[in-house]
Design an enzyme around this catalytic site. Structure first.
Site, short mmCIF file in Angstrom:
data_model
loop_
_atom_site.label_atom_id
_atom_site.label_comp_id
_atom_site.label_asym_id
_atom_site.label_seq_id
_atom_site.Cartn_x
_atom_site.Cartn_y
_atom_site.Cartn_z
N LEU A 56 36.19 33.97 -12.16
CA LEU A 56 36.59 34.11 -13.57
C LEU A 56 37.14 35.49 -13.88
O LEU A 56 37.42 35.80 -15.04
CB LEU A 56 35.39 33.83 -14.48
CG LEU A 56 34.84 32.40 -14.42
CD1 LEU A 56 33.57 32.28 -15.27
CD2 LEU A 56 35.88 31.40 -14.91
N ARG A 57 37.28 36.33 -12.85
CA ARG A 57 37.75 37.68 -13.11
C ARG A 57 39.17 37.66 -13.70
O ARG A 57 39.51 38.48 -14.54
CB ARG A 57 37.70 38.51 -11.83
CG ARG A 57 37.87 40.00 -12.08
CD ARG A 57 37.58 40.82 -10.84
NE ARG A 57 36.15 40.94 -10.62
CZ ARG A 57 35.53 40.65 -9.49
NH1 ARG A 57 36.23 40.18 -8.48
NH2 ARG A 57 34.24 40.81 -9.37
#
Length: 425
Positions: free
Chosen positions: A363-364
């Site tokens: 999810l970065r």
């Protein structure tokens, strides 16, 4: 962090009885040996000491590099330091390379974006642009005399010395200082990067003194690695660990010391000399590609400006003072207004949809895109993120996260742009 704050209940009284009361001016703490003490690990102020039964141990001290000075002395020191520094090419004078400049500015506005990886041809001004950022860096509040640039308001950015003072209710002397930019040379040793133990002091004075390294100096600042793709693997591992946790742990000569190491990681390199490890590449929040300027008129302008700077750096810098000050004010205003910038829920959903359809791992990518879009809106003086803001930053936030095969080159961003318009249409 709980590991180095823990204390053995059976020996706590004996340890604390041996601690001499610290002076209000001194930043050196010691732990005296206790003859006949039972073996095991004893913890004090982030230091773990291994002892054996029947043996006296070294007296342990942390000797900070910096000492407390008055605000007037600090100001005089800064002025003298600025005059003695090598002249830096003004950021406003750099022609072209708008993508690289924007990525750098967004990270200064919001350090939590996670840094920039700048890749491009040799001789395109990558190092010059990064180092020119020094003049634009805003001031932050730090605890005076602390080598870790501790934030007096944020416990997560405090060194153990400062945290102990807060627990005791002592008043912290604070000063305003510019964000630090630290160069990490390729030939640096691990001891110099992480910090080391002063063995000479251990032998002559019977104490083990810890000397902070480059990661301590870079806390709450910028760590710049030129030719990052040529960095030794053991230093890459150190950067990965610190970038992931925000803390640097040093294990030397039976002593364990941890200190905060939260920094903006900026790297530059030439892709012809090799690619980065995927683990380190993913740690960079944004990726900027730099190309050689092809327009003949622009090339002539760059050559002439550089010649002017080489002839008389002081006069050249003064000619850009007004533009530099304007940009400084714009950055300061953006940093102050950033917390109030909003991004609509529907736009957040579309960003995540783009990431999902591009098969971005983790999810970065979502987090960085949201942060970068808000920072851009703040830079433009708006309180609401628009689709245009997202379109500007999303290629830089995602393209280096698409590569699955290490032998593939990083996508130019066209795939990201195509997916963006498909989702946002």
């Amino acid at each position: 962090m709980a590991g180095f704050l823990a204390t053995s209940s059976s020996s706590a009284a004996a340890i604390w009885a041996s601690i001499s009361s610290p002076s209000s001016k001194s930043l050196v703490h010691s732990l005296s040996p206790t003859p006949g003490q039972s073996g095991g690990r004893k913890f004090y102020k982030g230091i773990a000491v291994t002892g054996k039964k029947g043996r006296s141990r070294f007296r342990i001290s942390i000797t900070n590099v910096a000492t407390e000075i008055s605000p007037a002395q600090e100001k005089a020191r800064k002025i003298a330091s600025m005059k003695s520094q090598r002249p830096v090419y003004p950021f406003s004078a750099i022609v072209g390379q708008d993508e690289m400049k924007l990525c750098l500015l967004l990270n200064v506005i919001d350090p939590k974006i996670g840094g920039v990886m700048i890749m491009g041809d040799r001789g395109t001004g990558k190092s010059t642009t990064v180092r020119s950022l020094v003049d634009l860096l805003p001031e932050i509040t730090v605890v005076s005399g602390d080598p870790f640039n501790s934030d007096p308001e944020d416990p997560e950015s405090m060194g153990m010395e400062v945290r102990e003072k807060v627990v005791r209710g002592e008043e912290l002397p604070v000063i305003m200082t510019k964000i630090t930019m630290v160069d990490l040379p390729l030939g640096a040793t691990e001891d110099r990067v992480c910090g080391t133990i002063d063995i000479e002091k251990a032998l002559t004075e019977g104490v083990k003194a810890f000397e902070p390294g480059l990661l301590a100096k870079a806390n709450r600042g910028i760590l710049y690695v030129d030719e990052v793709n040529l960095l030794d693997d053991h230093l890459v591992d150190v950067l990965l660990d610190s970038a992931a946790s925000g803390w640097n742990t040093v294990e030397r000569e039976g002593i364990s010391i941890s200190h905060p190491a939260r920094f903006i990681l900026i790297g530059s390199g030439n892709p012809e000399e090799g690619e980065l490890r995927p683990q380190l590449l993913d740690r960079f929040g944004m990726h900027a590609q730099v190309g050689t300027v092809r327009d003949a008129e622009l090339r002539v302008k760059i050559v002439e400006e550089r010649a002017r700077f080489d002839r008389n750096p002081k006069e050249f810098r003064e000619s850009y003072n007004a533009e530099q000050e304007k940009l400084q004010q714009q950055i300061a205003s953006a940093r102050s207004s950033l917390p109030s910038v909003n991004i609509d829920h529907e736009l957040r959903v579309k960003i995540s949809k783009v990431c999902a359809e591009l098969n971005v791992d983790g999810l970065r990518g979502d987090i960085v895109t949201n942060r970068a879009a808000k920072a851009l809106a703040a830079l433009k003086g708006r309180g609401e993120v628009t689709t245009e803001d997202i379109a500007t930053v999303i290629p830089n936030c995602l393209r280096h996260r698409l590569r699955k095969d290490p032998l593939e080159s990083i996508d130019s961003g066209l795939l990201v742009i195509e997916k963006f318009y498909e989702v946002f249409a």
